[in-house]
Design a protein around this motif. Structure first.
Motif, PDB file in Angstrom:
ATOM      1  N   VAL A 193       0.881  -1.173   0.000  1.00 20.15           N
ATOM      2  CA  VAL A 193       0.000   0.000   0.000  1.00 20.15           C
ATOM      3  C   VAL A 193       0.918   1.221   0.000  1.00 20.15           C
ATOM      4  CG1 VAL A 193      -1.893   1.196   1.143  1.00 20.15           C
ATOM      5  CG2 VAL A 193      -1.715  -1.295   1.347  1.00 20.15           C
ATOM      6  N   ASP A 194       1.049   1.848  -1.143  1.00 23.74           N
ATOM      7  CA  ASP A 194       2.026   2.915  -1.348  1.00 23.74           C
ATOM      8  C   ASP A 194       1.550   4.239  -0.742  1.00 23.74           C
ATOM      9  OD1 ASP A 194       4.254   4.261  -2.228  1.00 23.74           O
ATOM     10  OD2 ASP A 194       3.527   4.495  -4.283  1.00 23.74           O
ATOM     11  N   ILE A 195       1.687   4.325   0.593  1.00 25.76           N
ATOM     12  CA  ILE A 195       1.332   5.566   1.282  1.00 25.76           C
ATOM     13  C   ILE A 195       2.472   5.948   2.228  1.00 25.76           C
ATOM     14  CG2 ILE A 195      -1.180   5.393   1.065  1.00 25.76           C
ATOM     15  CD1 ILE A 195      -1.313   4.131   3.806  1.00 25.76           C
ATOM     16  N   ARG A 196       2.709   7.234   2.336  1.00 24.67           N
ATOM     17  CA  ARG A 196       3.845   7.747   3.108  1.00 24.67           C
ATOM     18  C   ARG A 196       3.806   7.347   4.582  1.00 24.67           C
ATOM     19  NH1 ARG A 196       7.238  11.529   1.236  1.00 24.67           N
ATOM     20  NH2 ARG A 196       7.483  12.442   3.295  1.00 24.67           N
ATOM     21  N   CYS A 197       2.613   7.281   5.164  1.00 26.95           N
ATOM     22  CA  CYS A 197       2.546   6.988   6.601  1.00 26.95           C
ATOM     23  C   CYS A 197       3.000   5.566   6.919  1.00 26.95           C
ATOM     24  CB  CYS A 197       1.167   7.278   7.178  1.00 26.95           C
ATOM     25  SG  CYS A 197      -0.156   6.284   6.513  1.00 26.95           S
ATOM     26  N   PHE A 198       3.157   4.707   5.923  1.00 21.85           N
ATOM     27  CA  PHE A 198       3.717   3.376   6.122  1.00 21.85           C
ATOM     28  C   PHE A 198       5.213   3.349   5.810  1.00 21.85           C
ATOM     29  CE2 PHE A 198      -0.369   0.727   5.182  1.00 21.85           C
ATOM     30  CZ  PHE A 198      -0.950   1.217   6.327  1.00 21.85           C
ATOM     31  N   GLN A 199       5.680   4.304   5.025  1.00 24.56           N
ATOM     32  CA  GLN A 199       7.050   4.259   4.514  1.00 24.56           C
ATOM     33  C   GLN A 199       8.030   5.147   5.261  1.00 24.56           C
ATOM     34  OE1 GLN A 199       6.181   5.372   0.513  1.00 24.56           O
ATOM     35  NE2 GLN A 199       5.516   3.320  -0.075  1.00 24.56           N
ATOM     36  N   TYR A 200       7.568   6.260   5.806  1.00 27.95           N
ATOM     37  CA  TYR A 200       8.458   7.220   6.459  1.00 27.95           C
ATOM     38  C   TYR A 200       7.997   7.471   7.893  1.00 27.95           C
ATOM     39  CZ  TYR A 200       9.660   7.928   1.612  1.00 27.95           C
ATOM     40  OH  TYR A 200      10.038   7.709   0.308  1.00 27.95           O
ATOM     41  N   ASN A 201       8.810   7.066   8.837  1.00 28.14           N
ATOM     42  CA  ASN A 201       8.496   7.244  10.248  1.00 28.14           C
ATOM     43  C   ASN A 201       7.100   6.717  10.601  1.00 28.14           C
ATOM     44  OD1 ASN A 201       9.084   7.972  12.857  1.00 28.14           O
ATOM     45  ND2 ASN A 201       8.507  10.114  12.578  1.00 28.14           N
ATOM     46  N   PRO A 202       6.826   5.442  10.300  1.00 30.68           N
ATOM     47  CA  PRO A 202       5.469   4.924  10.496  1.00 30.68           C
ATOM     48  C   PRO A 202       5.080   4.804  11.968  1.00 30.68           C
ATOM     49  CG  PRO A 202       6.966   3.144   9.919  1.00 30.68           C
ATOM     50  CD  PRO A 202       7.750   4.426   9.814  1.00 30.68           C
ATOM     51  N   SER A 203       3.810   5.044  12.219  1.00 27.03           N
ATOM     52  CA  SER A 203       3.252   4.832  13.554  1.00 27.03           C
ATOM     53  C   SER A 203       1.773   4.484  13.398  1.00 27.03           C
ATOM     54  CB  SER A 203       3.407   6.076  14.431  1.00 27.03           C
ATOM     55  OG  SER A 203       2.504   7.080  14.035  1.00 27.03           O
ATOM     56  N   ILE A 204       1.255   3.814  14.391  1.00 20.08           N
ATOM     57  CA  ILE A 204      -0.172   3.460  14.382  1.00 20.08           C
ATOM     58  C   ILE A 204      -1.012   4.740  14.361  1.00 20.08           C
ATOM     59  CG2 ILE A 204      -2.039   2.379  15.707  1.00 20.08           C
ATOM     60  CD1 ILE A 204      -0.200   0.317  14.418  1.00 20.08           C
ATOM     61  N   LYS A 205      -0.638   5.714  15.194  1.00 20.55           N
ATOM     62  CA  LYS A 205      -1.417   6.944  15.311  1.00 20.55           C
ATOM     63  C   LYS A 205      -1.517   7.695  13.980  1.00 20.55           C
ATOM     64  CE  LYS A 205      -1.822  11.252  17.850  1.00 20.55           C
ATOM     65  NZ  LYS A 205      -1.275  12.146  18.845  1.00 20.55           N
ATOM     66  N   SER A 206      -0.375   7.923  13.317  1.00 20.27           N
ATOM     67  CA  SER A 206      -0.407   8.664  12.043  1.00 20.27           C
ATOM     68  C   SER A 206      -1.142   7.864  10.971  1.00 20.27           C
ATOM     69  CB  SER A 206       1.003   9.020  11.579  1.00 20.27           C
ATOM     70  OG  SER A 206       1.733   7.856  11.226  1.00 20.27           O
ATOM     71  N   SER A 207      -0.982   6.551  10.991  1.00 21.40           N
ATOM     72  CA  SER A 207      -1.661   5.712  10.004  1.00 21.40           C
ATOM     73  C   SER A 207      -3.174   5.750  10.212  1.00 21.40           C
ATOM     74  CB  SER A 207      -1.158   4.274  10.099  1.00 21.40           C
ATOM     75  OG  SER A 207       0.217   4.217   9.803  1.00 21.40           O
ATOM     76  N   LEU A 208      -3.616   5.679  11.461  1.00 18.60           N
ATOM     77  CA  LEU A 208      -5.054   5.757  11.751  1.00 18.60           C
ATOM     78  C   LEU A 208      -5.636   7.071  11.255  1.00 18.60           C
ATOM     79  CD1 LEU A 208      -5.308   4.247  15.343  1.00 18.60           C
ATOM     80  CD2 LEU A 208      -6.304   3.312  13.251  1.00 18.60           C
ATOM     81  N   GLN A 209      -4.942   8.172  11.524  1.00 19.99           N
ATOM     82  CA  GLN A 209      -5.438   9.485  11.093  1.00 19.99           C
ATOM     83  C   GLN A 209      -5.583   9.531   9.580  1.00 19.99           C
ATOM     84  OE1 GLN A 209      -2.518  12.107  12.836  1.00 19.99           O
ATOM     85  NE2 GLN A 209      -3.713  12.373  14.708  1.00 19.99           N
TER      86      GLN A 209
END
Length: 74
Positions: free
Chosen positions: A35-51
């Protein structure tokens, strides 16, 4: 009366639970590749991914699809 069970494997599973299981099973790098999204690739966290996923329906669908694929493999 008997309660009917939903056939939807996502029924009752929170987005946070999906993310936690994916991180445990496949890890952030593989999630970012699939899944090509930045929140998984750069400094990933559950919180940022959820948002991000809560306000981006197409990305959420991709994450749910990946989750369902990992369920089939286990």
């Amino acid at each position: 009366m008997t309660a009917t069970k939903s056939n939807d494997p996502l029924h009752g599973v929170t987005l946070e639970a999906i993310l936690n299981q994916l991180v445990e099973r496949v890890g952030w790098p593989e999630m970012g590749r699939v899944v090509d999204i930045r929140c998984f690739q750069y400094n990933p966290s559950i919180k940022s991914s959820l948002q991000f996923l809560r306000r981006t329906p197409w990305a959420r669908k991709e994450v749910e699809k990946l989750y369902l694929q990992t369920l089939k493999q286990s």
